[in-house]
Structure formats: C-alpha cells, structure tokens
Scaffold this active site. Structure first.
Site, short mmCIF file in Angstrom:
data_model
loop_
_atom_site.label_atom_id
_atom_site.label_comp_id
_atom_site.label_asym_id
_atom_site.label_seq_id
_atom_site.Cartn_x
_atom_site.Cartn_y
_atom_site.Cartn_z
N VAL A 1 1.85 -2.32 10.70
CA VAL A 1 1.50 -2.92 9.41
C VAL A 1 0.33 -2.18 8.77
O VAL A 1 -0.72 -2.07 9.38
CB VAL A 1 1.14 -4.40 9.60
N PRO A 2 0.54 -1.69 7.55
CA PRO A 2 -0.54 -1.00 6.85
C PRO A 2 -1.58 -1.96 6.32
O PRO A 2 -1.76 -2.12 5.12
CB PRO A 2 0.20 -0.29 5.71
N CYS A 3 -2.25 -2.61 7.21
CA CYS A 3 -3.22 -3.63 6.78
C CYS A 3 -4.39 -2.99 6.06
O CYS A 3 -5.18 -3.67 5.41
CB CYS A 3 -3.70 -4.42 7.99
N HIS A 4 -4.50 -1.68 6.12
CA HIS A 4 -5.61 -1.02 5.44
C HIS A 4 -5.36 -0.95 3.94
O HIS A 4 -6.23 -0.57 3.18
CB HIS A 4 -5.81 0.38 6.02
N ARG A 5 -4.15 -1.33 3.53
CA ARG A 5 -3.86 -1.33 2.09
C ARG A 5 -4.20 -2.66 1.46
O ARG A 5 -3.89 -2.90 0.31
CB ARG A 5 -2.38 -1.03 1.88
#
Length: 112
Positions: free
Chosen positions: A59-63
């Site tokens: 999951v690209p939680c940094h976005r």
DNA sequence: TACAAGCAATAGT
DNA sequence: ACTATTGCTTGTA
C-alpha cells in the site's frame, strides 16, 4: 510462501487499503479524501488504520498527506527520518514538497 | 460483553 | 494557537 501479512484486518482497514491503492502514481491525497471514499468522517481513524499498516509495503501509504498539504506522518511517526523518507519517496514519483508543504496543489487527487 | 484510552486529522473559535 | 469533534482499534476487567 504465504507471508500472512494481512493478520485479521477489519472491513475498515480493507477499505482504507483499497482507497489508498486507488491513488495514481505521481499524485497524493488527503486523509479526508480517503475518508470520503470509504465513507468515514473521521480522518483519525484512517491514520490509525494506516499506522497499523495492514499490508506493507503493497500500500502506497506515503501518498497520503494532510489536508493542510503538509506531509502528515509516516509509519506512526509525525516527524523524524521516516517522514523524511516519505518525502523522498514522493519526490521519486514526481511530487515536490517545499518547506514540508506540497508545492503544486494540482497534484492533489480528488478521488475522481 | 462493557468501558476506557489513544490515534499519521480537521474544523471552528 | 487552542479546543472540540470524530470514527475505529486495542487493552483491561
């Protein structure tokens, strides 16, 4: 084989995961937007769900950033080296931050 | 099962 | 800048 990373995720965490994966590469979104997609009116719950990180790093939680266009937090830390890495990840995707703030508001994903 | 505490936030004053 | 609100997870009894 099976890394059994997902533990016992709840429906809420699954929704957050799905919404986070919908964010296009090179763009960012806010906790409020994620909440809007999954129907949650409490961005804190989303932050908590991402903090637990049900499936990392799929999951690209940094976005996910704050509505104030600030970086927000990363992996449970609202400041520190991890947050710096978050900025670095975003920069690698073309998202530029200046003074801990999103430089171009046009890179905000409205969830369309 | 029930209650209390905490969280990567946001809006309003 | 500070306070109130908010939804959901976790821990303890």
């Amino acid at each position: 084989m099976c890394p059994m990373i997902e533990r016992d995720i709840t429906s809420f965490e699954a929704r957050v995961y799905e919404a986070t994966c919908l964010i296009p590469r090179g763009m960012v979104t806010t906790y409020a937007t994620i909440g809007r997609i999954i129907g949650c009116r409490s961005p804190r719950a989303i932050g908590q769900a991402l903090r637990r990180n049900p499936n990392m790093p799929e999951v690209p939680c940094h976005r996910v950033i704050s509505s104030d266009l600030t970086l927000g937090g990363y992996s449970g830390e609202r400041a520190g080296p991890l947050l710096e890495q978050k900025r670095r990840l975003l920069k690698a995707e073309g998202v530029v931050f200046v003074d801990d703030r999103l430089a171009k508001e046009s890179q905000l994903w409205s969830g369309l």
